[in-house]
Design a protein around this motif. Structure first.
Motif, short mmCIF file in Angstrom:
data_model
loop_
_atom_site.label_atom_id
_atom_site.label_comp_id
_atom_site.label_asym_id
_atom_site.label_seq_id
_atom_site.Cartn_x
_atom_site.Cartn_y
_atom_site.Cartn_z
N LYS A 208 0.84 -1.21 0.00
CA LYS A 208 0.00 0.00 0.00
C LYS A 208 0.87 1.25 0.00
O LYS A 208 0.57 2.24 -0.68
CB LYS A 208 -0.93 -0.01 1.21
N ILE A 209 1.96 1.22 0.77
CA ILE A 209 2.87 2.37 0.85
C ILE A 209 3.62 2.55 -0.47
O ILE A 209 3.79 3.68 -0.95
CB ILE A 209 3.85 2.19 2.02
N PHE A 210 4.07 1.45 -1.05
CA PHE A 210 4.77 1.53 -2.34
C PHE A 210 3.89 2.21 -3.38
O PHE A 210 4.33 3.07 -4.14
CB PHE A 210 5.16 0.14 -2.84
N GLY A 217 0.73 5.86 -8.95
CA GLY A 217 -0.26 5.28 -8.05
C GLY A 217 -0.37 3.77 -8.07
O GLY A 217 -1.37 3.21 -7.60
N ARG A 218 0.65 3.09 -8.59
CA ARG A 218 0.60 1.63 -8.64
C ARG A 218 2.01 1.09 -8.74
O ARG A 218 2.97 1.84 -8.94
CB ARG A 218 -0.22 1.15 -9.83
N MET A 219 2.15 -0.23 -8.60
CA MET A 219 3.41 -0.91 -8.85
C MET A 219 3.46 -1.37 -10.30
O MET A 219 2.42 -1.48 -10.96
CB MET A 219 3.57 -2.10 -7.90
N ALA A 220 4.65 -1.63 -10.78
CA ALA A 220 4.80 -2.15 -12.14
C ALA A 220 4.48 -3.64 -12.17
O ALA A 220 4.68 -4.36 -11.20
CB ALA A 220 6.22 -1.94 -12.64
N ALA A 221 4.00 -4.10 -13.31
CA ALA A 221 3.95 -5.54 -13.59
C ALA A 221 5.32 -5.93 -14.13
O ALA A 221 5.98 -5.12 -14.80
CB ALA A 221 2.87 -5.84 -14.62
N PRO A 222 5.79 -7.15 -13.85
CA PRO A 222 7.09 -7.57 -14.39
C PRO A 222 7.19 -7.37 -15.90
O PRO A 222 8.25 -7.02 -16.42
CB PRO A 222 7.16 -9.05 -14.01
N GLU A 223 6.08 -7.57 -16.61
CA GLU A 223 6.08 -7.44 -18.07
C GLU A 223 6.39 -6.02 -18.53
O GLU A 223 6.76 -5.80 -19.69
CB GLU A 223 4.72 -7.88 -18.63
N GLU A 224 6.25 -5.03 -17.63
CA GLU A 224 6.53 -3.65 -18.01
C GLU A 224 8.03 -3.37 -18.10
O GLU A 224 8.43 -2.27 -18.52
CB GLU A 224 5.83 -2.69 -17.07
N MET A 225 8.85 -4.34 -17.72
CA MET A 225 10.30 -4.21 -17.90
C MET A 225 10.75 -4.78 -19.25
O MET A 225 11.91 -4.62 -19.64
CB MET A 225 11.05 -4.93 -16.78
#
Length: 254
Positions: A208-210, A217-225
């Motif tokens: 939630k903090i990340f 406003g969100r974390m990356a999906a691994p596929e976004e790398m």
């Protein structure tokens, strides 16, 4: 676009059994490369990654070993060149993390993180360069972290942060040593990414903090790398070397 195609390329991805490494290995295959997946055989995942690559119509190898072993790396590259062809792309993703207060951290824990994250990346680059430099062609992409540039708010990980900072500067140094011999070296530095490690119930509050601290406003999906890595592997980045490409949803801007 043809500039981003990897048809005819042979790639090696370390730490390809899960998370970012697995996503990148599959993504390179989707772009047209044959891919060797290197990592800890006992932890599983390598065979699954290789199977998903072959399902795309590309060739794949699953090679067990550790990046801290020069002989494991040398043997892996021998197998790659014998079975897939000349190595042209390498993504050095294998690494470990941890969190512990600096004043109580053991010297062994400090050394372990740096041994894998720094020495392991250097040995991987060295082994890859030994076959790429004589051919005066190749692209090496090292996976670091935004933590090599900033200090993560609320996390006690001096060993991890310093190891990733070392990867970034080491990559720039290697890029300058090898620039006039046809070998490019770049870095992808992910921000907070939703890997299996971050899907554990015990880190739900940290997640939630990340998300809160990331401008998007969100974390990356691994596929976004995958996209940034394919860019650095391909002809689209033919005049790019020594770059640290931060993929963090804007985090370092704050």
């Amino acid at each position: 676009m043809d500039l981003f195609k990897l048809d005819g390329d042979v790639a090696l991805v370390t730490g390809a059994g899960s998370g970012i490494g697995q996503a990148i290995a599959i993504g390179l295959a989707e772009a047209g490369a044959d891919v060797a997946c290197f990592g800890h055989g006992s932890r599983g995942g390598l065979e699954e990654t290789a199977h998903r690559i072959t399902a795309l119509g590309r060739k794949a190898l699953a090679l067990a070993g550790t990046v801290t072993s020069e002989s494991d790396l040398a043997t892996a590259i021998e197998h790659i060149e014998a079975q897939l062809g000349a190595l042209t792309v390498a993504v050095n993703n294998a690494g470990i993390a941890g969190s512990e207060a600096a004043e109580t951290m053991s010297a062994d824990k400090w050394r372990k993180v740096h041994e894998v994250n720094v020495t392991g990346v250097f040995l991987s680059c060295q082994a890859e360069a030994r076959v790429m430099l004589p051919r005066r062609a190749g692209s090496i992409i090292n996976i670091a972290s935004m933590s090599g540039t900033i200090v993560n708010r609320g996390l006690t990980q001096a060993h991890y942060n310093s190891s990733k900072a070392a990867v970034i500067h080491m990559s720039k140094s290697l890029a300058m040593e090898w620039a006039d011999r046809g070998l490019r070296v770049n870095v992808v530095s992910p921000g907070y990414t939703l890997t299996p490690m971050n899907k554990r119930p015990e880190v739900a509050e940290e997640i939630k903090i990340f998300k809160r601290d990331t401008p998007m406003g969100r974390m990356a999906a691994p596929e976004e790398m995958v996209g940034p890595t394919v860019f650095l592997a391909s002809r689209a980045s033919s005049f790019v070397t020594g770059l640290d490409l931060i993929v963090d949803g804007g985090y370092v801007c704050w």
